[in-house]
Write a protein that holds these residues in place. Structure first.
Motif, PDB file in Angstrom:
ATOM      1  N   GLY A  45       0.806  -1.217   0.000  1.00 27.59           N
ATOM      2  CA  GLY A  45       0.000   0.000   0.000  1.00 27.59           C
ATOM      3  C   GLY A  45       0.834   1.258   0.000  1.00 27.59           C
ATOM      4  N   ALA A  46       2.096   1.160  -0.401  1.00 27.88           N
ATOM      5  CA  ALA A  46       3.007   2.306  -0.388  1.00 27.88           C
ATOM      6  C   ALA A  46       2.918   3.091  -1.685  1.00 27.88           C
ATOM      7  N   VAL A  47       3.470   4.291  -1.662  1.00 30.73           N
ATOM      8  CA  VAL A  47       3.614   5.096  -2.866  1.00 30.73           C
ATOM      9  C   VAL A  47       4.858   4.628  -3.605  1.00 30.73           C
ATOM     10  N   PRO A  48       4.751   4.244  -4.884  1.00 28.40           N
ATOM     11  CA  PRO A  48       5.934   3.822  -5.629  1.00 28.40           C
ATOM     12  C   PRO A  48       6.711   5.027  -6.160  1.00 28.40           C
ATOM     13  N   LEU A  49       8.013   4.997  -6.009  1.00 31.02           N
ATOM     14  CA  LEU A  49       8.898   6.045  -6.512  1.00 31.02           C
ATOM     15  C   LEU A  49       9.986   5.406  -7.351  1.00 31.02           C
ATOM     16  N   HIS A  50      10.413   6.102  -8.387  1.00 31.37           N
ATOM     17  CA  HIS A  50      11.502   5.579  -9.193  1.00 31.37           C
ATOM     18  C   HIS A  50      12.285   6.741  -9.784  1.00 31.37           C
ATOM     19  N   GLY A  51      13.410   6.421 -10.378  1.00 32.73           N
ATOM     20  CA  GLY A  51      14.262   7.446 -10.969  1.00 32.73           C
ATOM     21  C   GLY A  51      15.599   7.509 -10.261  1.00 32.73           C
ATOM     22  N   SER A  52      16.508   8.280 -10.830  1.00 33.80           N
ATOM     23  CA  SER A  52      17.870   8.317 -10.313  1.00 33.80           C
ATOM     24  C   SER A  52      18.046   9.295  -9.158  1.00 33.80           C
ATOM     25  N   LYS A  53      17.125  10.253  -8.991  1.00 36.53           N
ATOM     26  CA  LYS A  53      17.256  11.263  -7.938  1.00 36.53           C
ATOM     27  C   LYS A  53      15.941  11.404  -7.165  1.00 36.53           C
ATOM     28  N   PRO A  54      15.648  10.446  -6.304  1.00 34.65           N
ATOM     29  CA  PRO A  54      14.376  10.505  -5.569  1.00 34.65           C
ATOM     30  C   PRO A  54      14.324  11.676  -4.599  1.00 34.65           C
ATOM     31  N   ASP A  55      13.136  12.241  -4.443  1.00 35.29           N
ATOM     32  CA  ASP A  55      12.934  13.363  -3.533  1.00 35.29           C
ATOM     33  C   ASP A  55      12.050  12.901  -2.385  1.00 35.29           C
ATOM     34  N   PHE A  56      12.688  12.426  -1.311  1.00 39.13           N
ATOM     35  CA  PHE A  56      11.933  11.948  -0.158  1.00 39.13           C
ATOM     36  C   PHE A  56      11.489  13.105   0.730  1.00 39.13           C
ATOM     37  N   ALA A  57      12.028  14.282   0.494  1.00 42.85           N
ATOM     38  CA  ALA A  57      11.693  15.424   1.344  1.00 42.85           C
ATOM     39  C   ALA A  57      10.259  15.893   1.131  1.00 42.85           C
ATOM     40  N   THR A  58       9.680  15.580  -0.029  1.00 42.70           N
ATOM     41  CA  THR A  58       8.335  16.085  -0.308  1.00 42.70           C
ATOM     42  C   THR A  58       7.284  14.998  -0.461  1.00 42.70           C
ATOM     43  N   VAL A  59       7.708  13.752  -0.686  1.00 45.24           N
ATOM     44  CA  VAL A  59       6.706  12.732  -1.025  1.00 45.24           C
ATOM     45  C   VAL A  59       6.409  11.758   0.113  1.00 45.24           C
ATOM     46  N   THR A  60       7.213  11.739   1.171  1.00 45.47           N
ATOM     47  CA  THR A  60       6.994  10.730   2.211  1.00 45.47           C
ATOM     48  C   THR A  60       6.392  11.298   3.482  1.00 45.47           C
ATOM     49  N   ALA A  61       6.110  12.565   3.489  1.00 48.34           N
ATOM     50  CA  ALA A  61       5.481  13.192   4.665  1.00 48.34           C
ATOM     51  C   ALA A  61       6.216  12.820   5.946  1.00 48.34           C
ATOM     52  N   ALA A  62       7.539  13.008   5.904  1.00 45.42           N
ATOM     53  CA  ALA A  62       8.365  12.812   7.097  1.00 45.42           C
ATOM     54  C   ALA A  62       8.191  11.431   7.730  1.00 45.42           C
ATOM     55  N   ALA A  63       8.683  10.424   7.041  1.00 42.51           N
ATOM     56  CA  ALA A  63       8.678   9.076   7.594  1.00 42.51           C
ATOM     57  C   ALA A  63       9.534   9.035   8.852  1.00 42.51           C
ATOM     58  N   ASP A  64       9.195   8.123   9.754  1.00 43.64           N
ATOM     59  CA  ASP A  64       9.976   7.966  10.987  1.00 43.64           C
ATOM     60  C   ASP A  64      11.320   7.305  10.718  1.00 43.64           C
ATOM     61  N   LEU A  65      11.391   6.519   9.632  1.00 44.88           N
ATOM     62  CA  LEU A  65      12.595   5.751   9.342  1.00 44.88           C
ATOM     63  C   LEU A  65      12.673   5.484   7.850  1.00 44.88           C
ATOM     64  N   TYR A  66      13.888   5.646   7.302  1.00 44.99           N
ATOM     65  CA  TYR A  66      14.162   5.344   5.894  1.00 44.99           C
ATOM     66  C   TYR A  66      15.171   4.198   5.864  1.00 44.99           C
ATOM     67  N   LEU A  67      14.754   3.052   5.346  1.00 42.32           N
ATOM     68  CA  LEU A  67      15.622   1.876   5.313  1.00 42.32           C
ATOM     69  C   LEU A  67      16.220   1.710   3.927  1.00 42.32           C
ATOM     70  N   LEU A  68      17.552   1.731   3.861  1.00 41.54           N
ATOM     71  CA  LEU A  68      18.261   1.606   2.588  1.00 41.54           C
ATOM     72  C   LEU A  68      18.610   0.144   2.350  1.00 41.54           C
ATOM     73  N   ALA A  69      17.781  -0.521   1.585  1.00 37.44           N
ATOM     74  CA  ALA A  69      17.996  -1.931   1.249  1.00 37.44           C
ATOM     75  C   ALA A  69      18.443  -2.027  -0.206  1.00 37.44           C
ATOM     76  N   VAL A  70      19.598  -1.434  -0.473  1.00 38.12           N
ATOM     77  CA  VAL A  70      20.182  -1.450  -1.812  1.00 38.12           C
ATOM     78  C   VAL A  70      21.555  -2.103  -1.719  1.00 38.12           C
ATOM     79  N   PRO A  71      22.144  -2.525  -2.860  1.00 36.74           N
ATOM     80  CA  PRO A  71      23.483  -3.124  -2.805  1.00 36.74           C
ATOM     81  C   PRO A  71      24.491  -2.194  -2.140  1.00 36.74           C
ATOM     82  N   ASP A  72      25.469  -2.786  -1.481  1.00 34.01           N
ATOM     83  CA  ASP A  72      26.449  -1.997  -0.722  1.00 34.01           C
ATOM     84  C   ASP A  72      27.085  -0.900  -1.563  1.00 34.01           C
TER      85      ASP A  72
END
Length: 265
Positions: A45-72
């Protein structure tokens, strides 16, 4: 809590649904690939985001936690490319990357949320058994990470970077290298036109015994017995696979060296 997931690969694909099932709100899922982001977002039920320069400052309404599950090797690039809300708490899921990877991002707080498990498509995990290894500089940030971790797992540990990196090396030996050796065994049986499940009872007994005892103490086989004739026979039998032959010789030498330095019972 409101959690954004950065990544849609093996870890994220299992972590995001688990967080949603634990009662958290997965507010956004980002991936470079639009189909991957949409697929994982549709499961939570999340908002899907894509692209090389995501803007979390405006689209996530201040999430409590951002988990980076990307390759090292993508973490630093994503950290630099993305727009983050000021003061956001970010945590990577890597076993190898130091906490210091966040040092260049002065506007955010950094942490580690490392699940000690192997992740593969189609496999269903019991998250309650997965050790979750956490790290952060600030006690308040650790409290947030621990609250999320305890909603998933019964095994939550604070593990600083040097110990976590050592743990990651141990995990590679226990999981990745062991799986590679099992793959070699499977291929050798195939060469002999024998069914792979012939080894199943042996594999299970080996793992059970190693979990119940110090593994070095229950080592068996021709190497630890210094059975030179059998070792020579095996070496000749692997002549068609030079890389595996070399690996056999290295492991034989390691077993014998380890046995020689262990205290005798």
């Amino acid at each position: 809590m409101r959690i954004a997931i950065i990544g849609a690969g093996r870890v994220a694909s299992q972590l995001a649904p688990a967080l949603a099932q634990a009662g958290h709100e997965v507010v956004a899922v980002w991936s470079r690939s639009e189909p991957s982001a949409q697929l994982l977002a549709s499961k939570t039920g999340a908002v899907p985001l894509h692209g090389s320069k995501p803007d979390f400052a405006t689209v996530t309404a201040a999430a409590d936690l951002y988990l980076l599950a990307v390759p090292d090797d993508a973490v630093a690039q994503v950290l630099q490319a993305a727009q983050w809300p000021a003061g956001a708490l970010l945590a990577h899921t890597s076993g190898a990357l130091p906490l210091g990877v966040f040092a260049a991002q002065q506007q955010v707080r950094g942490g580690v949320f490392y699940p000690l498990q192997t992740f593969s498509p189609g496999r269903v995990l019991d998250w309650s058994t997965v050790p979750l290894c956490l790290e952060a500089d600030e006690e308040a940030d650790l409290a947030v990470l621990e609250a999320v971790a305890r909603s998933l797992s019964q095994r939550v540990l604070r593990v600083p970077t040097p110990a976590r990196q050592q743990l990651h090396v141990a995990a590679v030996f226990a999981c990745n290298f062991t799986n590679h050796l099992l793959g070699i065994a499977d291929a050798l049986l195939a060469d002999a036109h024998l069914p792979a499940d012939l080894l199943t009872p042996l594999i299970r007994e080996t793992v059970d015994k190693a979990l119940a005892n110090p593994p070095f103490a229950v080592q068996t086989g021709p190497a630890v017995r210094h059975d030179a004739s059998t070792v020579a026979l095996h070496t000749r039998a692997l002549g068609a696979h030079p890389a595996w032959q070399q690996l056999y010789q290295l492991l034989t030498a390691s077993i014998q060296e380890t046995a020689a330095t262990r205290p005798q019972a």
